[in-house]
Design an enzyme around this catalytic site. Structure first.
Site, PDB file in Angstrom:
ATOM      1  N   CYS A  34      14.678 -23.860 -21.909  1.00 16.22           N
ATOM      2  CA  CYS A  34      13.875 -23.876 -20.692  1.00 16.22           C
ATOM      3  C   CYS A  34      13.250 -25.259 -20.555  1.00 16.22           C
ATOM      4  CB  CYS A  34      12.783 -22.807 -20.806  1.00 16.22           C
ATOM      5  SG  CYS A  34      11.658 -22.782 -19.401  1.00 16.22           S
ATOM      6  N   HIS A  93      16.564 -15.495 -16.134  1.00 21.60           N
ATOM      7  CA  HIS A  93      15.623 -16.488 -16.672  1.00 21.60           C
ATOM      8  C   HIS A  93      14.683 -16.991 -15.564  1.00 21.60           C
ATOM      9  CE1 HIS A  93      14.704 -20.064 -19.379  1.00 21.60           C
ATOM     10  NE2 HIS A  93      14.204 -20.444 -18.209  1.00 21.60           N
ATOM     11  N   GLU A  94      15.258 -17.355 -14.433  1.00 21.13           N
ATOM     12  CA  GLU A  94      14.448 -17.944 -13.354  1.00 21.13           C
ATOM     13  C   GLU A  94      13.517 -16.913 -12.719  1.00 21.13           C
ATOM     14  OE1 GLU A  94      14.248 -21.028 -13.216  1.00 21.13           O
ATOM     15  OE2 GLU A  94      16.004 -21.442 -14.425  1.00 21.13           O
ATOM     16  N   HIS A 107      10.407 -16.340 -14.589  1.00 19.66           N
ATOM     17  CA  HIS A 107       9.347 -17.337 -14.359  1.00 19.66           C
ATOM     18  C   HIS A 107       8.380 -16.875 -13.266  1.00 19.66           C
ATOM     19  CE1 HIS A 107      10.094 -20.781 -16.887  1.00 19.66           C
ATOM     20  NE2 HIS A 107      11.370 -20.850 -16.557  1.00 19.66           N
TER      21      HIS A 107
HETATM   22 ZN    ZN Z   1      12.786 -21.848 -17.670  1.00 23.50          ZN
END
Ligand code: ZN
Length: 196
Positions: free
Chosen positions: A110, A152-153, A156
């Site tokens: 990341c 993953h995004e 966030h």
């Molecule tokens: Zn990330």
């Protein structure tokens, strides 16, 4: 404009991002933010960037997995990770559904946890319903590496980082990943006696 990528420990990375209204999406300030996020992602370089990573607690993500990144990787790794080019696109207010719960385990990193990588289990197939940069509704069905990028995004936007989901014993620096683990099967990396 290249934006500063916030590092783990900055409160904005742990906040829940808020959705954008249609008017806000179409507003020039958001369009400029999208362009800056695209430049920042290319500069990093990375395959995805969420607005909280550049200090904005908004439900906004840019993604692009370029052919030139993939061509630099060993063919075997590309095949194993099911990694294919993904053209640049924007997710606004995304809703994620796991289409199969079976997970794939690979190292991921990341831009907001600079210097480290770890094995993270991720669902192999997902659906994302969101708006694009023109505020038009879009449905994305994704598998393989693209499904991982999306998970993953979108994490966030909920204030979640990969370190919350990783096999913690697999955490290593990029240097040590290249030195010890890059050619090892993932099952070896996460085995307790290997790192004990
Ligand atoms: Zn990330």
């Amino acid at each position: 404009m290249i934006l500063k990528i916030r590092q783990v420990g900055e409160p904005v990375l742990r906040q829940k991002a808020r959705p954008l209204s249609i008017d806000e999406i179409l507003d020039r300030s958001t369009q400029e933010l999208i362009e800056s996020m695209r430049e920042t992602m290319h500069d990093a370089p990375g395959v995805g960037l969420a607005a909280p990573q550049v200090g904005f607690p908004l439900q906004l993500v840019v993604i692009e997995d370029q052919l030139e990144f993939i061509q630099k990787l060993p063919a075997e790794q590309v095949a194993e990770r099911e990694r294919k080019p993904v053209p640049f696109h924007v997710l606004v207010n995304p809703k994620l559904t796991l289409l199969i719960t079976e997970s794939a385990q690979f190292f991921e990193g990341c831009l907001s946890v600079a210097g480290f990588t770890a094995v993270v289990p991720r669902a192999k197939k997902v659906r994302v319903e969101c708006l694009n940069e023109k505020a038009a509704p879009v449905t994305i069905d994704a598998e393989g590496w693209y499904a991982r990028i999306l998970q993953h995004e979108i994490d966030h936007l909920g204030g979640v980082l990969y370190v919350d989901r990783m096999s913690s014993r697999s955490l290593c620096t990029h240097e040590n990943y290249a030195r010890y683990w890059k050619d090892q099967p993932v099952a070896e990396v996460t085995k307790p006696d290997k790192l004990g």
